[in-house]
Design a protein around this motif. Structure first.
Motif, mmCIF file in Angstrom:
data_model
loop_
_atom_site.group_PDB
_atom_site.id
_atom_site.type_symbol
_atom_site.label_atom_id
_atom_site.label_comp_id
_atom_site.label_asym_id
_atom_site.label_seq_id
_atom_site.Cartn_x
_atom_site.Cartn_y
_atom_site.Cartn_z
ATOM 1 N N GLY A 132 -7.947 -2.562 -4.915
ATOM 2 C CA GLY A 132 -7.712 -3.292 -6.156
ATOM 3 C C GLY A 132 -6.242 -3.440 -6.479
ATOM 4 N N ALA A 133 -5.455 -2.420 -6.190
ATOM 5 C CA ALA A 133 -4.026 -2.450 -6.512
ATOM 6 C C ALA A 133 -3.278 -3.505 -5.700
ATOM 7 C CB ALA A 133 -3.407 -1.073 -6.267
ATOM 8 N N ILE A 134 -3.728 -3.755 -4.482
ATOM 9 C CA ILE A 134 -2.998 -4.720 -3.641
ATOM 10 C C ILE A 134 -3.772 -6.010 -3.413
ATOM 11 C CG2 ILE A 134 -1.559 -2.984 -2.554
ATOM 12 C CD1 ILE A 134 -3.336 -3.048 -0.137
ATOM 13 N N GLY A 135 -4.930 -6.125 -4.051
ATOM 14 C CA GLY A 135 -5.662 -7.385 -4.001
ATOM 15 C C GLY A 135 -6.379 -7.663 -2.703
ATOM 16 N N LEU A 136 -6.895 -6.627 -2.074
ATOM 17 C CA LEU A 136 -7.675 -6.797 -0.843
ATOM 18 C C LEU A 136 -9.110 -6.368 -1.092
ATOM 19 C CD1 LEU A 136 -5.298 -5.299 1.891
ATOM 20 C CD2 LEU A 136 -5.663 -7.713 1.348
ATOM 21 N N ASN A 137 -10.033 -6.921 -0.298
ATOM 22 C CA ASN A 137 -11.409 -6.451 -0.385
ATOM 23 C C ASN A 137 -11.539 -5.147 0.405
ATOM 24 O OD1 ASN A 137 -11.933 -7.063 2.385
ATOM 25 N ND2 ASN A 137 -12.404 -9.175 1.840
ATOM 26 N N GLN A 138 -12.674 -4.494 0.268
ATOM 27 C CA GLN A 138 -12.883 -3.184 0.884
ATOM 28 C C GLN A 138 -12.726 -3.220 2.402
ATOM 29 O OE1 GLN A 138 -13.351 -0.719 -1.380
ATOM 30 N NE2 GLN A 138 -13.115 0.787 0.219
ATOM 31 N N SER A 139 -13.270 -4.239 3.028
ATOM 32 C CA SER A 139 -13.179 -4.359 4.484
ATOM 33 C C SER A 139 -11.731 -4.526 4.945
ATOM 34 C CB SER A 139 -14.028 -5.546 4.945
ATOM 35 O OG SER A 139 -13.888 -5.748 6.316
ATOM 36 N N SER A 140 -10.990 -5.389 4.254
ATOM 37 C CA SER A 140 -9.589 -5.619 4.623
ATOM 38 C C SER A 140 -8.737 -4.380 4.410
ATOM 39 C CB SER A 140 -9.010 -6.781 3.820
ATOM 40 O OG SER A 140 -9.659 -7.982 4.140
ATOM 41 N N VAL A 141 -8.973 -3.657 3.324
ATOM 42 C CA VAL A 141 -8.171 -2.465 3.077
ATOM 43 C C VAL A 141 -8.503 -1.387 4.107
ATOM 44 C CG1 VAL A 141 -9.503 -1.078 1.410
ATOM 45 C CG2 VAL A 141 -7.044 -1.212 1.208
ATOM 46 N N SER A 142 -9.742 -1.321 4.558
ATOM 47 C CA SER A 142 -10.106 -0.339 5.594
ATOM 48 C C SER A 142 -9.371 -0.621 6.895
ATOM 49 C CB SER A 142 -11.612 -0.348 5.840
ATOM 50 O OG SER A 142 -12.291 0.165 4.717
ATOM 51 N N ALA A 184 0.836 -1.204 0.000
ATOM 52 C CA ALA A 184 0.000 0.000 0.000
ATOM 53 C C ALA A 184 0.868 1.250 0.000
ATOM 54 C CB ALA A 184 -0.938 -0.008 1.212
ATOM 55 N N LEU A 185 1.869 1.279 0.871
ATOM 56 C CA LEU A 185 2.767 2.437 0.918
ATOM 57 C C LEU A 185 3.488 2.614 -0.413
ATOM 58 C CD1 LEU A 185 4.313 2.080 4.490
ATOM 59 C CD2 LEU A 185 2.544 3.693 3.746
ATOM 60 N N SER A 186 3.884 1.524 -1.050
ATOM 61 C CA SER A 186 4.572 1.601 -2.339
ATOM 62 C C SER A 186 3.664 2.195 -3.410
ATOM 63 C CB SER A 186 5.060 0.221 -2.772
ATOM 64 O OG SER A 186 6.065 -0.232 -1.893
ATOM 65 N N HIS A 187 2.406 1.783 -3.431
ATOM 66 C CA HIS A 187 1.463 2.339 -4.413
ATOM 67 C C HIS A 187 1.185 3.811 -4.125
ATOM 68 C CE1 HIS A 187 0.428 -1.109 -6.884
ATOM 69 N NE2 HIS A 187 0.436 -1.851 -5.791
#
Length: 137
Positions: free
Chosen positions: A57-67, A38-41
């Motif tokens: 989408g860029a790191i392949g996580l769902n919305q809940s996980s990225v939150s 995430a930091l790299s993106h």
């Protein structure tokens, strides 16, 4: 070799490399693999910010996980949530200066670990072909 066998080797290679990357980043920099990605993106994104759904989408996580991941990054002072000036429709994650510094310090670890993990996998007869195909794609 069947498609299923080939795919199994790719999955095994992926798993092995991901485990090594995750251990090295956590041990040396206190970052999870998704956090590092995430930091790299965010580091290369225009203005250092991405919509949460684009980051997911860029790191392949769902919305809940990225939150949850972004909440951890915010708690560590590496990102902040904000509304981007160009687009007020969604919530954005914006990298902080501390986030940029942590990513820059972790990048050599990521690169060295990736190279080492792939070199080690290339020595395994079961994975050598998958590594060669990936490196020469």
């Amino acid at each position: 070799m069947t498609d299923e066998q080939s795919w199994g080797r790719v999955v095994a290679l992926h798993s092995r490399v991901e485990q090594e990357l995750a251990k090295a980043l956590q041990r040396k920099h206190g970052l999870g693999l998704s956090e590092y990605r995430a930091l790299s993106h965010l580091t290369v994104a225009e203005g250092g910010c991405l919509r949460m759904q684009d980051l997911a989408g860029a790191i392949g996580l769902n919305q809940s996980s990225v939150s949850r991941m972004v909440a951890r990054l915010e708690e560590a002072g590496l990102t902040v949530r904000d509304l981007c000036e160009n687009d007020r429709r969604g919530v954005y994650s914006l990298i902080t200066e501390d986030g940029r510094e942590r990513q820059a310090k972790a990048e050599p670890t990521y690169q060295d670990t990736l190279r080492g993990a792939l070199d080690k996998a290339a020595a395994d007869p079961e994975l050598a072909e998958a590594v060669a195909a990936m490196r020469h794609a």
